[in-house]
Write a protein that holds these residues in place. Structure first.
Motif, PDB file in Angstrom:
ATOM      1  N   ALA A   1       0.837  -1.213   0.000  1.00 24.31           N
ATOM      2  CA  ALA A   1       0.000   0.000   0.000  1.00 24.31           C
ATOM      3  C   ALA A   1       0.867   1.256   0.000  1.00 24.31           C
ATOM      4  CB  ALA A   1      -0.953  -0.013   1.192  1.00 24.31           C
ATOM      5  N   THR A   2       1.916   1.237   0.808  1.00 26.40           N
ATOM      6  CA  THR A   2       2.839   2.390   0.822  1.00 26.40           C
ATOM      7  C   THR A   2       3.515   2.541  -0.538  1.00 26.40           C
ATOM      8  OG1 THR A   2       3.271   2.211   3.188  1.00 26.40           O
ATOM      9  CG2 THR A   2       4.953   3.325   1.873  1.00 26.40           C
ATOM     10  N   LEU A   3       4.026   1.439  -1.063  1.00 27.30           N
ATOM     11  CA  LEU A   3       4.782   1.504  -2.308  1.00 27.30           C
ATOM     12  C   LEU A   3       3.914   1.845  -3.515  1.00 27.30           C
ATOM     13  CD1 LEU A   3       7.120  -1.507  -1.610  1.00 27.30           C
ATOM     14  CD2 LEU A   3       7.892   0.817  -2.066  1.00 27.30           C
ATOM     15  N   SER A   4       2.637   1.467  -3.458  1.00 29.79           N
ATOM     16  CA  SER A   4       1.764   1.665  -4.623  1.00 29.79           C
ATOM     17  C   SER A   4       1.559   3.143  -4.964  1.00 29.79           C
ATOM     18  CB  SER A   4       0.398   1.010  -4.383  1.00 29.79           C
ATOM     19  OG  SER A   4      -0.324   1.729  -3.395  1.00 29.79           O
ATOM     20  N   THR A   5       1.843   4.016  -4.011  1.00 32.24           N
ATOM     21  CA  THR A   5       1.645   5.449  -4.261  1.00 32.24           C
ATOM     22  C   THR A   5       2.897   6.093  -4.880  1.00 32.24           C
ATOM     23  OG1 THR A   5       2.508   6.117  -2.087  1.00 32.24           O
ATOM     24  CG2 THR A   5       0.158   5.588  -2.211  1.00 32.24           C
ATOM     25  N   LEU A   6       3.990   5.372  -4.927  1.00 39.47           N
ATOM     26  CA  LEU A   6       5.275   6.017  -5.226  1.00 39.47           C
ATOM     27  C   LEU A   6       5.671   6.150  -6.696  1.00 39.47           C
ATOM     28  CD1 LEU A   6       7.493   4.573  -2.338  1.00 39.47           C
ATOM     29  CD2 LEU A   6       6.085   6.627  -2.342  1.00 39.47           C
ATOM     30  N   PRO A   7       5.546   5.092  -7.513  1.00 44.22           N
ATOM     31  CA  PRO A   7       6.234   5.159  -8.808  1.00 44.22           C
ATOM     32  C   PRO A   7       5.748   6.261  -9.736  1.00 44.22           C
ATOM     33  CG  PRO A   7       5.295   2.951  -8.430  1.00 44.22           C
ATOM     34  CD  PRO A   7       4.827   3.819  -7.330  1.00 44.22           C
ATOM     35  N   TRP A   8       4.509   6.666  -9.578  1.00 44.52           N
ATOM     36  CA  TRP A   8       3.840   7.555 -10.551  1.00 44.52           C
ATOM     37  C   TRP A   8       4.505   8.913 -10.678  1.00 44.52           C
ATOM     38  CZ3 TRP A   8       1.716   3.513 -12.221  1.00 44.52           C
ATOM     39  CH2 TRP A   8       1.261   2.530 -11.324  1.00 44.52           C
ATOM     40  N   GLN A   9       5.052   9.419  -9.588  1.00 47.36           N
ATOM     41  CA  GLN A   9       5.745  10.700  -9.609  1.00 47.36           C
ATOM     42  C   GLN A   9       6.981  10.661 -10.492  1.00 47.36           C
ATOM     43  OE1 GLN A   9       8.158  11.082  -5.696  1.00 47.36           O
ATOM     44  NE2 GLN A   9       6.791   9.358  -5.345  1.00 47.36           N
ATOM     45  N   ALA A  10       7.417   9.448 -10.862  1.00 42.64           N
ATOM     46  CA  ALA A  10       8.672   9.297 -11.599  1.00 42.64           C
ATOM     47  C   ALA A  10       8.436   9.033 -13.094  1.00 42.64           C
ATOM     48  CB  ALA A  10       9.500   8.169 -10.975  1.00 42.64           C
ATOM     49  N   PHE A  11       7.239   9.366 -13.564  1.00 38.73           N
ATOM     50  CA  PHE A  11       6.921   9.226 -14.999  1.00 38.73           C
ATOM     51  C   PHE A  11       6.713  10.599 -15.639  1.00 38.73           C
ATOM     52  CE2 PHE A  11       5.706   4.912 -13.588  1.00 38.73           C
ATOM     53  CZ  PHE A  11       6.268   4.140 -14.578  1.00 38.73           C
ATOM     54  N   GLY A  12       7.371  11.597 -15.108  1.00 43.18           N
ATOM     55  CA  GLY A  12       7.228  12.937 -15.653  1.00 43.18           C
ATOM     56  C   GLY A  12       7.774  13.050 -17.069  1.00 43.18           C
ATOM     57  N   ALA A  13       7.447  14.161 -17.707  1.00 43.84           N
ATOM     58  CA  ALA A  13       7.963  14.429 -19.050  1.00 43.84           C
ATOM     59  C   ALA A  13       9.484  14.348 -19.037  1.00 43.84           C
ATOM     60  CB  ALA A  13       7.514  15.815 -19.501  1.00 43.84           C
ATOM     61  N   GLY A  14      10.040  13.736 -20.060  1.00 41.88           N
ATOM     62  CA  GLY A  14      11.491  13.647 -20.170  1.00 41.88           C
ATOM     63  C   GLY A  14      12.086  12.449 -19.464  1.00 41.88           C
ATOM     64  N   THR A  15      11.228  11.576 -18.934  1.00 43.00           N
ATOM     65  CA  THR A  15      11.758  10.393 -18.226  1.00 43.00           C
ATOM     66  C   THR A  15      11.489   9.107 -19.007  1.00 43.00           C
ATOM     67  OG1 THR A  15       9.757   9.954 -16.923  1.00 43.00           O
ATOM     68  CG2 THR A  15      11.334  11.528 -16.006  1.00 43.00           C
ATOM     69  N   GLU A  16      11.326   9.251 -20.323  1.00 42.62           N
ATOM     70  CA  GLU A  16      11.146   8.066 -21.150  1.00 42.62           C
ATOM     71  C   GLU A  16      12.349   7.137 -20.978  1.00 42.62           C
ATOM     72  OE1 GLU A  16      10.793  11.171 -22.099  1.00 42.62           O
ATOM     73  OE2 GLU A  16       8.821  11.379 -23.016  1.00 42.62           O
ATOM     74  N   GLY A  17      12.124   5.859 -21.107  1.00 42.70           N
ATOM     75  CA  GLY A  17      13.230   4.915 -21.003  1.00 42.70           C
ATOM     76  C   GLY A  17      12.868   3.740 -20.123  1.00 42.70           C
ATOM     77  N   GLY A  18      13.831   2.862 -19.950  1.00 46.62           N
ATOM     78  CA  GLY A  18      13.586   1.647 -19.175  1.00 46.62           C
ATOM     79  C   GLY A  18      12.547   0.801 -19.871  1.00 46.62           C
ATOM     80  N   LYS A  19      11.605   0.283 -19.109  1.00 47.68           N
ATOM     81  CA  LYS A  19      10.573  -0.582 -19.691  1.00 47.68           C
ATOM     82  C   LYS A  19       9.326   0.199 -20.077  1.00 47.68           C
ATOM     83  CE  LYS A  19      11.347  -5.166 -17.942  1.00 47.68           C
ATOM     84  NZ  LYS A  19      10.756  -6.259 -17.137  1.00 47.68           N
TER      85      LYS A  19
END
Lengths: 155, 155
Positions: free
Chosen positions: B78-96
């Protein structure tokens, strides 16, 4: 015909040994492979480091203090601070881990507990919203990170 | 000499444009570099996946049900589920990440919210300790993971 007592005794010893192996091996039984354990602990440390850095930016005055933001970051760190340790079981050498983690296991465990206590205190300070206490707790927590990194993390 | 009104107007427009850029760019301003954002979201998903898998093993009957263990795993998720989304901002294309994350941003956001709701429900079921509800909530949550992976994650 009575059962050979020596054979039975040997059988029992083998069974006992198997039970010990089974109960001793789950050092990383939560992980299918050592690589999984390494990836897990590195990931947990990485996310934790990001949120620790965000409080650090406030402590250094680079970002204005916002109680809610710091409290959220500290709560995330508190959750994450409990996680990586389960992934240092026997057979999970590798990554940035120094062999001393396993040869000085008691010292490593003590360091991990010190860190978790310091993070709990940081979280308490963050939830109460006293910036001076946050600064002190942040510095103390940072020192527990550094102490383990110096001794147990590859440069 | 009066100031040239056209130049002033252009200057103001440029200033306005700069302000918009400054306020729009913090899409990943929390991260120094795109690589940091990618590493962060991958790490958060990875730790989350480990703990989701642990509940999965209980749901599948591979591991006996223990209320405390499942509750702890669900709280971490539950804690972790809130986290990744902030890291998909513009200019962060890449990885998977598939380009669709940015070209179909509203759909991606809706998917991320659906997942967080499903995880909240899984956590509620886990804290209450009803295995049937845990199984249902786990399955529903798993479907929200899969839906986004199908559409937005590179194979």
């Amino acid at each position: 015909m009575s059962t050979n007592p020596i054979r039975t005794s040997t059988g029992l010893r083998m069974l006992a040994a198997s039970i010990i192996l089974i109960t001793a091996s789950p050092a990383f039984a939560q992980f299918q492979k050592a690589e999984d354990a390494i990836k897990y602990r590195q990931s947990a440390f990485s996310v934790m480091g990001t949120h620790f850095g965000r409080i650090g930016a406030v402590v250094k005055g680079e970002v204005p203090y916002n109680k809610d933001d710091v409290a959220k970051n500290a709560a995330i760190i508190a959750t994450l601070s409990t996680l990586p340790w389960q992934a240092f079981g026997a057979g999970t050498e590798g990554g940035k881990a120094q062999p001393a983690i396993w040869t000085e296991a008691a010292k490593f465990k003590a360091g991990s507990e010190k860190m978790q206590t310091a993070i709990t205190e940081l979280n308490q300070a963050a939830q109460s919203g006293n910036l001076d206490n946050i600064k002190k707790a942040f510095s103390a927590a940072g020192q527990t990170c550094k102490a383990c990194h110096d001794d147990f993390r590859k440069k």
